[in-house]
Scaffold this motif. Structure first.
Motif, PDB file in Angstrom:
ATOM      1  N   VAL A   1       0.846  -1.202   0.000  1.00  0.00           N
ATOM      2  CA  VAL A   1       0.000   0.000   0.000  1.00  0.00           C
ATOM      3  C   VAL A   1       0.875   1.243   0.000  1.00  0.00           C
ATOM      4  O   VAL A   1       0.617   2.213  -0.705  1.00  0.00           O
ATOM      5  N   GLU A   2       1.933   1.163   0.797  1.00  0.00           N
ATOM      6  CA  GLU A   2       2.842   2.314   0.907  1.00  0.00           C
ATOM      7  C   GLU A   2       3.453   2.638  -0.458  1.00  0.00           C
ATOM      8  O   GLU A   2       3.488   3.794  -0.882  1.00  0.00           O
ATOM      9  N   GLU A   3       3.915   1.587  -1.134  1.00  0.00           N
ATOM     10  CA  GLU A   3       4.517   1.768  -2.465  1.00  0.00           C
ATOM     11  C   GLU A   3       3.505   2.361  -3.434  1.00  0.00           C
ATOM     12  O   GLU A   3       3.823   3.230  -4.228  1.00  0.00           O
TER      13      GLU A   3
ATOM     14  N   GLU B   1       1.512   6.956  -6.477  1.00  0.00           N
ATOM     15  CA  GLU B   1       0.467   7.942  -6.773  1.00  0.00           C
ATOM     16  C   GLU B   1       0.962   9.373  -6.551  1.00  0.00           C
ATOM     17  O   GLU B   1       0.689  10.265  -7.339  1.00  0.00           O
ATOM     18  N   LEU B   2       1.701   9.520  -5.410  1.00  0.00           N
ATOM     19  CA  LEU B   2       2.252  10.824  -5.061  1.00  0.00           C
ATOM     20  C   LEU B   2       3.195  11.307  -6.160  1.00  0.00           C
ATOM     21  O   LEU B   2       3.135  12.451  -6.612  1.00  0.00           O
TER      22      LEU B   2
ATOM     23  N   ASN C   1       4.651  14.637 -10.697  1.00  0.00           N
ATOM     24  CA  ASN C   1       5.088  14.752 -12.089  1.00  0.00           C
ATOM     25  C   ASN C   1       4.100  15.566 -12.919  1.00  0.00           C
ATOM     26  O   ASN C   1       4.504  16.363 -13.759  1.00  0.00           O
ATOM     27  N   THR C   2       2.820  15.353 -12.670  1.00  0.00           N
ATOM     28  CA  THR C   2       1.791  16.089 -13.401  1.00  0.00           C
ATOM     29  C   THR C   2       1.907  17.584 -13.114  1.00  0.00           C
ATOM     30  O   THR C   2       1.846  18.413 -14.026  1.00  0.00           O
ATOM     31  N   LEU C   3       2.083  17.910 -11.799  1.00  0.00           N
ATOM     32  CA  LEU C   3       2.201  19.319 -11.415  1.00  0.00           C
ATOM     33  C   LEU C   3       3.418  19.974 -12.052  1.00  0.00           C
ATOM     34  O   LEU C   3       3.330  21.088 -12.584  1.00  0.00           O
ATOM     35  N   ILE C   4       4.547  19.267 -11.998  1.00  0.00           N
ATOM     36  CA  ILE C   4       5.793  19.822 -12.560  1.00  0.00           C
ATOM     37  C   ILE C   4       5.624  20.055 -14.069  1.00  0.00           C
ATOM     38  O   ILE C   4       5.990  21.119 -14.583  1.00  0.00           O
TER      39      ILE C   4
ATOM     40  N   THR D   1       6.260  21.270  -4.214  1.00  0.00           N
ATOM     41  CA  THR D   1       7.192  21.272  -3.075  1.00  0.00           C
ATOM     42  C   THR D   1       6.523  20.713  -1.828  1.00  0.00           C
ATOM     43  O   THR D   1       7.126  19.952  -1.070  1.00  0.00           O
ATOM     44  N   GLU D   2       5.247  21.080  -1.666  1.00  0.00           N
ATOM     45  CA  GLU D   2       4.530  20.586  -0.486  1.00  0.00           C
ATOM     46  C   GLU D   2       4.302  19.078  -0.571  1.00  0.00           C
ATOM     47  O   GLU D   2       4.352  18.381   0.441  1.00  0.00           O
ATOM     48  N   LEU D   3       4.062  18.574  -1.826  1.00  0.00           N
ATOM     49  CA  LEU D   3       3.858  17.124  -2.007  1.00  0.00           C
ATOM     50  C   LEU D   3       5.140  16.351  -1.717  1.00  0.00           C
ATOM     51  O   LEU D   3       5.121  15.334  -1.037  1.00  0.00           O
ATOM     52  N   MET D   4       6.248  16.829  -2.293  1.00  0.00           N
ATOM     53  CA  MET D   4       7.523  16.128  -2.126  1.00  0.00           C
ATOM     54  C   MET D   4       8.594  17.125  -1.719  1.00  0.00           C
ATOM     55  O   MET D   4       9.356  17.616  -2.554  1.00  0.00           O
ATOM     56  N   PRO D   5       8.653  17.411  -0.406  1.00  0.00           N
ATOM     57  CA  PRO D   5       9.543  18.487   0.080  1.00  0.00           C
ATOM     58  C   PRO D   5      11.021  18.208  -0.193  1.00  0.00           C
ATOM     59  O   PRO D   5      11.821  19.140  -0.204  1.00  0.00           O
TER      60      PRO D   5
END
Ligand SMILES: [Zn+2]
Length: 626
Positions: free
Chosen positions: A396-398, A403-404, A409-412, A435-439
């Protein structure tokens, strides 16, 4: 044009077809024919919407018609007792059954059908490892077919008579020639459900017992002999197949395949005027010989047709024609097998390596090549299961991480696009979200810094631009005000000068040069007219001097009665008479104008304490006092 359709009809339909066709064929139960050949039906194969087979330049319907017309012409010319009937004389479509019925209705003694042959192979190619593969294509229903290409190797001429040896896989000519019926509008009805592509359909024809097979074969062998003797053709022999037009004609009948349009040499020959002439004369000689034998005539011919120069066919040197055909089909079969085995091995290797997605693709290829094999299809299903299992085994973590990362990637991608469009603020918002998603990611932070620098620089630029604009605006307004003031002054001066010009007489102009804004007012002039009291201030007075006297003048005398404010002053021993008494020089000037009618030489003077003073000095004095 080799037909490989193994269509199997349901038994019920087949039985129905057998029974109806059997009844149907009652129509041509052999009758005894009187000896002799009086009517010959010549049938040029195909026509109109049915081109028959194609070479690279010529098609079957045209070549067949060319030979048919030439044959007919030869018969008409050389056999005056024979009637020639054509099933077609132009490029038109005639139904197969109708062709046979034309011969039957006319009680023909011979039926000669002229056709051309064609051969094809499955297209194959070799990959870089030297493996042979089939070329395939998908039809509209996504069914995969092997690509067929002309096989240029087979050549030679064959003549067919109706036969019963309908072995599976040896019905190529019958299937191809009978397939013309599929182009007919009502073919299901006309042929009682007969399917020309189905092997099973030909079972019905094996019930046939031929009354004219001997005579037909006799003519056929004569034709083959002429082809080889004179026309330089390669003999593929007399053959038997269940060909519809032969089955349905109630007389000796043959169908001749003059050669292969798929063989370039033969196509060139058959398409040429010379080639068609040779084939027609060969057919003619065979018919003439057959007719003579049939009629019991023994005659030797010595005409041009008999003495025709024999052709030599260069194809003769190339060996057995049937071998060539078998060769090409065995290449195709071997290629198919090799291809299947190659894919299967690759698929199994991927399976062992647990690369199920790759394995599935290869098993699917195997299934396309051999749909009848159950193993590849079963493996495709197993691959699908394994792939699904692999997916669900991800923790589940993976999954969340994945998903994250996708969201990030979509945002970037979106933000990068906005940067390209110079939409800085919107881009900054998205980089911030990323940045907030992946600091831990550095990229969006760097991008935010870049955008900040760009925005600051842009602000500075705008500020400078604004300042410059304001400066210029102020300068502009000042200049505008200066010009307006200048214009106003000029306008005022012009107005003053105009008023002066209206009121000041020309001679007085000099006088008033130093006398700004002191123009006489209308009411002043009015007062003068009304004989009002003089307005001279103590000191300086302006008067009009009009006469002089050596004696003291009597001012009450009648002669001065009409003179306004008459007076005098003494200069030396002389008395100088004056009129008017004004504080303003202009009033005196106006009076002077009036008096000039009577006292032509009168003039304006300035007096101070009744003594004459300099006029300019007097004007200066009064202007200083104001
Ligand atoms: Zn044909």
């Amino acid at each position: 044009m080799i037909c490989t359709n193994n269509y199997i009809r349901p038994l019920k339909v087949l039985l129905f077809a057998v029974i109806t066709l059997f009844l149907f064929s009652e129509a041509h139960i052999p009758k005894t024919k009187p000896k002799g050949v009086k009517t010959i039906v010549i049938d040029a194969g195909h026509g109109g919407k049915d081109p028959g087979c194609n070479g690279s330049v010529h098609n079957e319907k045209t070549v067949a018609l060319g030979i048919a017309l030439k044959l007919g012409e030869l018969i008409e010319k050389n056999m005056p007792d024979v009637k020639v009937i054509y099933t077609r004389k132009t490029d038109e479509f005639v139904e197969l059954e109708e062709r046979a019925q034309i011969a039957n209705r006319n009680n023909a003694d011979l039926f000669i059908s002229i056709h051309c042959n064609a051969a094809s192979n499955y297209a194959v190619f070799k990959d870089k490892n030297g493996k042979v593969h089939y070329k395939t294509y998908k039809d509209k229903k996504v069914k995969i077919h092997k690509v067929e290409v002309h096989n240029p190797k087979p050549f030679g001429s064959a003549t067919y008579v109706m036969g019963i040896s309908n072995e599976k896989g040896k019905l190529n000519t019958a299937k191809r020639e009978n397939a013309s019926m599929l182009l007919e509008d009502n073919y299901q009805k006309t042929y009682n459900g007969f399917d020309p592509q189905s092997d099973e359909a030909y079972i019905i024809m094996s019930l046939w017992t031929g009354a004219f097979v001997g005579q037909s074969a006799d003519l056929a062998s004569k034709i083959q002999s002429e082809y080889t003797k004179k026309a330089g053709r390669v003999d593929k022999g007399v053959q038997r197949q269940s060909i519809w037009v032969l089955w349905r004609t109630a007389m000796p009948s043959i169908l001749t395949e003059v050669g292969f349009l798929t063989n370039p040499e033969e196509e060139k020959f058959l398409g040429s005027e010379k080639g068609q002439k040779y084939m027609a004369s060969a057919l003619f000689r065979a018919v003439r010989s057959y007719k003579d034998e049939n009629e019991g005539v023994s005659k030797k011919y010595d005409d041009d047709l008999e003495k025709e120069e024999p052709l030599v066919n260069e194809n003769l040197s190339k060996g057995n024609v049937n071998d060539v055909e078998q060769d090409s089909s065995s290449i195709a079969n071997t290629a198919n097998e090799e291809l299947y085995n190659g894919f299967l091995k690759e698929a199994d290797d991927f399976w062992k390596a647990k690369k199920y997605e790759d394995a599935q693709l290869k098993y699917e290829k195997c299934n396309e090549l051999k749909p009848e094999e159950r193993y590849p299809l079963a493996r495709v299903e197993e691959c699908k299961k394994k792939i699904a299992e692999q997916k669900s085994s991800l923790s589940v973590e993976e999954q969340q991480k994945k998903e994250l990362k996708t969201k990030y990637n979509t945002l970037i991608a979106s933000a990068d696009k906005l940067v390209a469009q110079k939409n800085w603020n919107a881009a900054a918002i998205q980089y911030q979200q990323a940045t907030e998603l992946m600091p831990e990611e550095i990229y969006p932070k760097e991008k935010l810094k870049e955008i900040d620098a760009v925005i600051t620089a842009e602000k500075q630029r705008l500020k400078e631009k604004e300042e410059k604009y304001l400066k210029e605006k102020i300068k502009h307004n000042q200049e505008k005000a200066r010009l307006a003031a200048k214009k106003h002054a000029a306008d005022s001066l012009a107005k003053i000068q105009k008023q002066k010009a209206d009121t000041i007489p020309p001679k007085a102009k000099d006088i008033v040069t130093n006398y700004k804004d002191k123009t006489p007012k209308k009411d002043t002039v009015q007062k003068i007219k009304n004989n009002n009291t003089p307005q001279s201030k103590p000191g300086v007075a302006f008067k009009v001097q009009f006469a002089m006297s050596e004696t003291e003048p009597n001012l009450k005398s009648d002669k001065y009665k009409s003179i306004e404010d008459v007076g005098f002053y003494k200069a030396g021993n002389v008395f100088k008479l004056t009129s008017g008494n004004f504080a303003e020089p202009n009033d005196a000037i106006n009076l002077q104008h009036k008096m000039k009618e009577t006292y032509k030489d009168c003039f304006v003077i300035a007096l101070k304490n009744n003594q004459r003073i300099d006029f300019k000095e007097a004007v200066k004095q009064i202007s200083n006092n104001k």
